[in-house]
Design a protein around this motif. Structure first.
Motif, PDB file in Angstrom:
ATOM      1  N   THR A  93       0.841  -1.199   0.000  1.00 53.27           N
ATOM      2  CA  THR A  93       0.000   0.000   0.000  1.00 53.27           C
ATOM      3  C   THR A  93       0.871   1.242   0.000  1.00 53.27           C
ATOM      4  O   THR A  93       1.979   1.244   0.539  1.00 53.27           O
ATOM      5  CB  THR A  93      -0.935   0.024   1.224  1.00 53.27           C
ATOM      6  N   LEU A  94       0.352   2.267  -0.599  1.00 58.18           N
ATOM      7  CA  LEU A  94       1.035   3.556  -0.661  1.00 58.18           C
ATOM      8  C   LEU A  94       0.637   4.357   0.569  1.00 58.18           C
ATOM      9  O   LEU A  94      -0.545   4.508   0.859  1.00 58.18           O
ATOM     10  CB  LEU A  94       0.637   4.285  -1.948  1.00 58.18           C
ATOM     11  N   ARG A  95       1.624   4.837   1.302  1.00 59.14           N
ATOM     12  CA  ARG A  95       1.359   5.641   2.500  1.00 59.14           C
ATOM     13  C   ARG A  95       1.349   7.117   2.145  1.00 59.14           C
ATOM     14  O   ARG A  95       1.972   7.541   1.183  1.00 59.14           O
ATOM     15  CB  ARG A  95       2.421   5.373   3.569  1.00 59.14           C
ATOM     16  N   SER A  96       0.666   7.879   2.952  1.00 52.12           N
ATOM     17  CA  SER A  96       0.611   9.319   2.755  1.00 52.12           C
ATOM     18  C   SER A  96       2.015   9.912   2.839  1.00 52.12           C
ATOM     19  O   SER A  96       2.736   9.657   3.795  1.00 52.12           O
ATOM     20  CB  SER A  96      -0.288   9.937   3.832  1.00 52.12           C
ATOM     21  N   GLY A  97       2.406  10.678   1.821  1.00 57.70           N
ATOM     22  CA  GLY A  97       3.715  11.305   1.786  1.00 57.70           C
ATOM     23  C   GLY A  97       4.832  10.423   1.281  1.00 57.70           C
ATOM     24  O   GLY A  97       5.940  10.888   1.054  1.00 57.70           O
ATOM     25  N   GLN A  98       4.577   9.148   1.088  1.00 59.26           N
ATOM     26  CA  GLN A  98       5.609   8.207   0.640  1.00 59.26           C
ATOM     27  C   GLN A  98       5.937   8.442  -0.832  1.00 59.26           C
ATOM     28  O   GLN A  98       5.055   8.619  -1.655  1.00 59.26           O
ATOM     29  CB  GLN A  98       5.103   6.785   0.848  1.00 59.26           C
ATOM     30  N   LEU A  99       7.211   8.438  -1.153  1.00 56.88           N
ATOM     31  CA  LEU A  99       7.666   8.689  -2.510  1.00 56.88           C
ATOM     32  C   LEU A  99       7.667   7.403  -3.323  1.00 56.88           C
ATOM     33  O   LEU A  99       8.168   6.378  -2.883  1.00 56.88           O
ATOM     34  CB  LEU A  99       9.085   9.277  -2.477  1.00 56.88           C
ATOM     35  N   LEU A 100       7.090   7.472  -4.515  1.00 60.92           N
ATOM     36  CA  LEU A 100       7.094   6.359  -5.462  1.00 60.92           C
ATOM     37  C   LEU A 100       7.926   6.798  -6.650  1.00 60.92           C
ATOM     38  O   LEU A 100       7.668   7.855  -7.229  1.00 60.92           O
ATOM     39  CB  LEU A 100       5.656   6.050  -5.896  1.00 60.92           C
ATOM     40  N   THR A 130      -3.193  12.089   0.135  1.00 60.66           N
ATOM     41  CA  THR A 130      -4.316  11.404   0.787  1.00 60.66           C
ATOM     42  C   THR A 130      -4.856  10.372  -0.194  1.00 60.66           C
ATOM     43  O   THR A 130      -4.297  10.188  -1.274  1.00 60.66           O
ATOM     44  CB  THR A 130      -5.448  12.395   1.146  1.00 60.66           C
ATOM     45  N   ASP A 131      -5.973   9.751   0.167  1.00 69.19           N
ATOM     46  CA  ASP A 131      -6.633   8.829  -0.762  1.00 69.19           C
ATOM     47  C   ASP A 131      -7.055   9.554  -2.032  1.00 69.19           C
ATOM     48  O   ASP A 131      -7.073   8.980  -3.113  1.00 69.19           O
ATOM     49  CB  ASP A 131      -7.905   8.249  -0.123  1.00 69.19           C
ATOM     50  N   GLN A 132      -7.430  10.805  -1.899  1.00 64.69           N
ATOM     51  CA  GLN A 132      -8.051  11.549  -2.993  1.00 64.69           C
ATOM     52  C   GLN A 132      -7.114  12.523  -3.693  1.00 64.69           C
ATOM     53  O   GLN A 132      -7.528  13.217  -4.611  1.00 64.69           O
ATOM     54  CB  GLN A 132      -9.243  12.342  -2.436  1.00 64.69           C
ATOM     55  N   HIS A 133      -5.881  12.608  -3.252  1.00 66.96           N
ATOM     56  CA  HIS A 133      -4.979  13.625  -3.772  1.00 66.96           C
ATOM     57  C   HIS A 133      -3.578  13.048  -3.938  1.00 66.96           C
ATOM     58  O   HIS A 133      -2.966  12.620  -2.958  1.00 66.96           O
ATOM     59  CB  HIS A 133      -4.949  14.797  -2.788  1.00 66.96           C
ATOM     60  N   VAL A 134      -3.076  13.025  -5.180  1.00 69.42           N
ATOM     61  CA  VAL A 134      -1.695  12.590  -5.428  1.00 69.42           C
ATOM     62  C   VAL A 134      -0.923  13.743  -6.049  1.00 69.42           C
ATOM     63  O   VAL A 134      -1.499  14.642  -6.658  1.00 69.42           O
ATOM     64  CB  VAL A 134      -1.612  11.333  -6.329  1.00 69.42           C
ATOM     65  N   LEU A 135       0.394  13.700  -5.884  1.00 76.58           N
ATOM     66  CA  LEU A 135       1.276  14.735  -6.415  1.00 76.58           C
ATOM     67  C   LEU A 135       2.217  14.090  -7.422  1.00 76.58           C
ATOM     68  O   LEU A 135       3.001  13.213  -7.049  1.00 76.58           O
ATOM     69  CB  LEU A 135       2.075  15.371  -5.285  1.00 76.58           C
ATOM     70  N   LEU A 136       2.146  14.504  -8.666  1.00 79.44           N
ATOM     71  CA  LEU A 136       3.032  13.993  -9.712  1.00 79.44           C
ATOM     72  C   LEU A 136       4.117  15.036  -9.934  1.00 79.44           C
ATOM     73  O   LEU A 136       3.884  16.089 -10.516  1.00 79.44           O
ATOM     74  CB  LEU A 136       2.252  13.733 -11.008  1.00 79.44           C
ATOM     75  N   ASP A 137       5.323  14.759  -9.429  1.00 78.15           N
ATOM     76  CA  ASP A 137       6.440  15.698  -9.556  1.00 78.15           C
ATOM     77  C   ASP A 137       7.007  15.693 -10.975  1.00 78.15           C
ATOM     78  O   ASP A 137       7.382  16.724 -11.508  1.00 78.15           O
ATOM     79  CB  ASP A 137       7.557  15.355  -8.573  1.00 78.15           C
ATOM     80  N   VAL A 154      -5.021  15.375  -9.082  1.00 78.74           N
ATOM     81  CA  VAL A 154      -3.599  15.148  -9.320  1.00 78.74           C
ATOM     82  C   VAL A 154      -2.935  16.514  -9.370  1.00 78.74           C
ATOM     83  O   VAL A 154      -3.241  17.325 -10.239  1.00 78.74           O
ATOM     84  CB  VAL A 154      -3.340  14.395 -10.645  1.00 78.74           C
ATOM     85  N   ALA A 155      -2.055  16.776  -8.421  1.00 75.28           N
ATOM     86  CA  ALA A 155      -1.319  18.039  -8.403  1.00 75.28           C
ATOM     87  C   ALA A 155      -0.005  17.848  -9.150  1.00 75.28           C
ATOM     88  O   ALA A 155       0.640  16.813  -9.045  1.00 75.28           O
ATOM     89  CB  ALA A 155      -1.057  18.482  -6.974  1.00 75.28           C
ATOM     90  N   THR A 156       0.375  18.841  -9.918  1.00 74.28           N
ATOM     91  CA  THR A 156       1.660  18.872 -10.604  1.00 74.28           C
ATOM     92  C   THR A 156       2.367  20.151 -10.175  1.00 74.28           C
ATOM     93  O   THR A 156       1.746  21.007  -9.539  1.00 74.28           O
ATOM     94  CB  THR A 156       1.472  18.855 -12.141  1.00 74.28           C
ATOM     95  N   PRO A 157       3.630  20.340 -10.511  1.00 77.56           N
ATOM     96  CA  PRO A 157       4.308  21.578 -10.138  1.00 77.56           C
ATOM     97  C   PRO A 157       3.642  22.833 -10.716  1.00 77.56           C
ATOM     98  O   PRO A 157       3.759  23.909 -10.151  1.00 77.56           O
ATOM     99  CB  PRO A 157       5.722  21.404 -10.692  1.00 77.56           C
ATOM    100  N   SER A 158       2.917  22.684 -11.825  1.00 80.43           N
ATOM    101  CA  SER A 158       2.327  23.874 -12.456  1.00 80.43           C
ATOM    102  C   SER A 158       0.841  24.059 -12.178  1.00 80.43           C
ATOM    103  O   SER A 158       0.350  25.182 -12.195  1.00 80.43           O
ATOM    104  CB  SER A 158       2.562  23.841 -13.970  1.00 80.43           C
ATOM    105  N   ALA A 159       0.085  22.991 -11.932  1.00 78.54           N
ATOM    106  CA  ALA A 159      -1.363  23.113 -11.722  1.00 78.54           C
ATOM    107  C   ALA A 159      -1.916  21.810 -11.165  1.00 78.54           C
ATOM    108  O   ALA A 159      -1.185  20.829 -11.012  1.00 78.54           O
ATOM    109  CB  ALA A 159      -2.055  23.460 -13.039  1.00 78.54           C
ATOM    110  N   SER A 160      -3.222  21.800 -10.907  1.00 76.12           N
ATOM    111  CA  SER A 160      -3.899  20.600 -10.423  1.00 76.12           C
ATOM    112  C   SER A 160      -4.987  20.190 -11.399  1.00 76.12           C
ATOM    113  O   SER A 160      -5.718  21.031 -11.907  1.00 76.12           O
ATOM    114  CB  SER A 160      -4.539  20.845  -9.054  1.00 76.12           C
ATOM    115  N   ALA A 161      -5.088  18.878 -11.620  1.00 81.99           N
ATOM    116  CA  ALA A 161      -6.161  18.324 -12.448  1.00 81.99           C
ATOM    117  C   ALA A 161      -7.200  17.746 -11.494  1.00 81.99           C
ATOM    118  O   ALA A 161      -6.895  16.876 -10.688  1.00 81.99           O
ATOM    119  CB  ALA A 161      -5.618  17.240 -13.359  1.00 81.99           C
TER     120      ALA A 161
END
Length: 191
Positions: A93-100, A130-137, A154-161
């Motif tokens: 499982t993916l934990r909150s804040g864990q880097l993939l 969170t369950d509902q929010h991921v960050l794609l660096d 999905v948050a990116t460095p420039s915007a959120s989808a």
């Protein structure tokens, strides 16, 4: 009894007041320049040291506690994928804040039964807030989401989808520039 003595020490003192003053005289305040701070300095140093130890223990305890588990679970993978500090395996499982992180020629599929499925492409870096929010660096993310509209982002460095019930692909360069392609449905894009 003359009350003037109690206020400004004028007039004769009452014998009972004089006896009380004499009894309490050893306890009265005597100003000694520079002594007050010097006398308290060891106590202040001990208090500061105790506070530092407590802060260190609290930080250590927080560091020992694993971050909360999200609903996202590894459903499939190819190649070298790191999840936190370990090699990813199916069912992790993916934990909150864990880097993939995916390596070259690697990809991973994450699934959350109540939200949808995410495929992360090669040379990508992603975190789940969170369950509902991921960050794609950086890298590529393909999402097929079946949750209610507006829930998954999905948050990116420039915007959120913001997913409105659809299927889409997001590509983010190392510089943080992004490209969103919607295959089906709608996506709100927010700066």
């Amino acid at each position: 009894m003359n009350d003037d003595y109690l206020w400004d020490r004028s007039g004769p003192p009452d014998p009972e007041v004089a006896r009380l003053e004499q009894t309490l005289a050893p306890l009265r305040y005597r100003h000694r320049p520079g002594l007050a701070l010097e006398a308290r300095r060891p106590r202040i140093l001990w208090a500061a040291a105790a506070a530092a130890v407590l802060a260190a223990v609290a930080t250590w305890q927080v560091g020992l506690r694993p971050s909360p588990v999200t609903a996202w679970q590894v459903a499939g993978l190819e190649g070298t994928v790191r999840l936190g500090g370990r090699h990813a395996e199916v069912s992790m499982t993916l934990r909150s804040g864990q880097l993939l992180r995916t390596g070259a020629d690697s990809q991973i599929t994450l699934q959350a039964d109540q939200f949808g499925q995410i495929d992360v492409g090669s040379d990508s870096q992603l975190r789940a807030a969170t369950d509902q929010h991921v960050l794609l660096d950086r890298g590529q993310l393909h999402a097929f989401i079946w949750s209610r509209p507006g829930v998954f982002q999905v948050a990116t460095p420039s915007a959120s989808a913001i997913d409105l019930g659809c299927e889409y692909t997001i590509n983010v360069t190392a510089a943080g520039d992004g490209l969103l392609r919607v295959s089906r449905g709608w996506v709100a894009f927010q700066h």
